[in-house]
Design an enzyme around this catalytic site. Structure first.
Site, PDB file in Angstrom:
ATOM      1  N   ARG A   1      44.242  48.767-129.745  1.00 42.71           N
ATOM      2  CA  ARG A   1      45.439  48.490-128.952  1.00 42.71           C
ATOM      3  C   ARG A   1      45.712  49.714-128.106  1.00 42.71           C
ATOM      4  NH1 ARG A   1      50.873  49.278-128.966  1.00 42.71           N
ATOM      5  NH2 ARG A   1      52.187  47.553-128.215  1.00 42.71           N
TER       6      ARG A   1
ATOM      7  N   LYS B   1      50.104  58.085-129.269  1.00 47.71           N
ATOM      8  CA  LYS B   1      51.189  58.146-130.245  1.00 47.71           C
ATOM      9  C   LYS B   1      51.574  59.575-130.658  1.00 47.71           C
ATOM     10  CE  LYS B   1      51.213  53.524-132.083  1.00 47.71           C
ATOM     11  NZ  LYS B   1      50.955  52.615-133.235  1.00 47.71           N
TER      12      LYS B   1
HETATM   13  C1  7PM Z   1      55.585  54.718-132.384  1.00 49.28           C
HETATM   14  C2  7PM Z   1      55.232  54.925-131.058  1.00 49.28           C
HETATM   15  C3  7PM Z   1      55.411  53.495-132.973  1.00 49.28           C
HETATM   16  C4  7PM Z   1      54.661  53.888-130.335  1.00 49.28           C
HETATM   17  C5  7PM Z   1      54.869  52.470-132.235  1.00 49.28           C
HETATM   18  C6  7PM Z   1      54.503  52.676-130.935  1.00 49.28           C
HETATM   19  C7  7PM Z   1      51.406  49.088-132.684  1.00 49.28           C
HETATM   20  C8  7PM Z   1      51.902  47.828-132.392  1.00 49.28           C
HETATM   21  C9  7PM Z   1      53.135  49.320-131.413  1.00 49.28           C
HETATM   22  C10 7PM Z   1      50.285  49.201-133.572  1.00 49.28           C
HETATM   23  C11 7PM Z   1      50.288  46.812-133.721  1.00 49.28           C
HETATM   24  C12 7PM Z   1      53.861  51.675-128.718  1.00 49.28           C
HETATM   25  C13 7PM Z   1      53.825  51.575-130.203  1.00 49.28           C
HETATM   26  N1  7PM Z   1      52.178  50.022-132.053  1.00 49.28           N
HETATM   27  N2  7PM Z   1      51.350  46.682-132.882  1.00 49.28           N
HETATM   28  N3  7PM Z   1      52.976  47.977-131.590  1.00 49.28           N
HETATM   29  N4  7PM Z   1      49.772  48.022-134.069  1.00 49.28           N
HETATM   30  N5  7PM Z   1      49.728  45.712-134.268  1.00 49.28           N
HETATM   31  O1  7PM Z   1      52.747  51.796-128.210  1.00 49.28           O
HETATM   32  O2  7PM Z   1      49.788  50.298-133.901  1.00 49.28           O
HETATM   33  O3  7PM Z   1      54.948  51.571-128.158  1.00 49.28           O
HETATM   34  S1  7PM Z   1      54.461  49.971-130.536  1.00 49.28           S
END
Ligand code: 7PM
Length: 277
Positions: free
Chosen positions: A255, A221
């Site tokens: 995750r 991230k």
């Molecule tokens: C910014 C960059 C925000 C990448 C989110 C992402 C999570 C998720 C995602 C998390 C849960 C990505 C993520 N991140 N669901 N979905 N927790 N529960 O990897 O941290 O694309 S999206």
């Protein structure tokens, strides 16, 4: 899903949730799985590498991402979930905020809803989860994906996020979802600046004390890029470092995009946890 219920009771290992984005614009691995068979193949490869859960998402939730319609999201995730279920009994979570997508995904074999809105965006989602008896991940997000990184601000980030998750747990139980089916997640990167993400990660005990399993998603991230000044493709070591510390501090589910490394990190770090056997 039975294996998840068993795990919640025993908590004898840290679970690894592998990311499977079936979207053209997702963060990091977006667009790598242009066809259903590519996506199913990647899911099966993640199972081979040790994934306990495959998280199937049809809409990118990275900052600035634009919402995808229910029908389009369902068209993306439905065939992939069916394809995975036809070839593996791995637990499947559907990454959606929509009740209609969740219902169809569960009918196709998903046993968990990974809802970045913590059951807030679609008023029907909680009843779908309750009625179908599946797991739900309740994640904190300040704002929504379009706006969340514009100017995140907190007076007391850890306290505010803890209170939010506590309130969402209560709301989910009141909606008829069994407490045994609920997982909490502080939402790293979802309406947080670097300082907020670090504060969360330094205080995971504030979240494990809520009594539900804790999911942490830091994989490649942006905050890691801020620390390292490197692009997503160069953030694996940072991901491993944070995941190891998160597990040692009590995280129950990781995750990750990189399942082999996540599995090995989880298994080693779990042994260092004070409560581990
Ligand atoms: C910014 C960059 C925000 C990448 C989110 C992402 C999570 C998720 C995602 C998390 C849960 C990505 C993520 N991140 N669901 N979905 N927790 N529960 O990897 O941290 O694309 S999206």
């Amino acid at each position: 899903m039975e294996q998840l219920a068993e795990w919640v009771r025993k908590r004898d290992r840290v679970l690894v949730m592998g990311v499977l984005n079936v979207t053209p614009d997702s963060f990091y691995d977006g667009g790598k799985h242009a066809t259903v068979s590519d996506a199913v193949g990647h899911a099966l490869a993640m199972v081979e590498e040790g994934a306990d859960i495959v998280d199937v998402g049809g809409a990118s939730s990275r900052p600035g991402a634009y919402p995808v319609g229910v029908d389009e999201e369902l068209e993306r995730v439905g065939p992939v979930i069916e394809g995975i279920r036809a070839r593996s009994d791995v637990a499947i979570s559907v990454d959606t905020t929509w009740a209609a997508v969740a219902r169809a995904a569960i009918a196709s074999g998903a046993g968990m809803v990974n809802d970045i809105s913590a059951l807030r965006f679609d008023p029907d989602l909680a009843s779908v989860v309750a009625e179908m008896g599946v797991f739900a991940v309740l994640m904190h997000m300040q704002g929504d994906p379009q706006s969340m990184q514009v100017s995140p601000s907190y007076a007391n980030p850890v306290g505010e996020i803890r209170s939010f998750l506590k309130e969402r747990l209560q709301a989910a139980v009141e909606a008829g979802i069994s407490g045994e089916r609920l997982i909490v997640d502080p939402g790293i990167g979802f309406g947080k600046r670097l300082a907020h993400n670090l504060a969360i990660l330094r205080n995971l005990s504030e979240f494990t004390s809520l009594g539900a399993p804790l999911l942490v998603g830091v994989s490649r991230k942006g905050f890691l890029g801020e620390i390292l000044d490197l692009p997503p493709s160069e953030r694996l070591e940072g991901t491993i470092a944070v995941n190891a510390i998160a597990v040692a501090c009590g995280a129950d589910i990781l995750r990750v995009h990189d399942v082999k490394e996540g599995r090995r990190t989880a298994d080693v770090a779990h042994r260092l946890r004070s409560d581990a056997t």
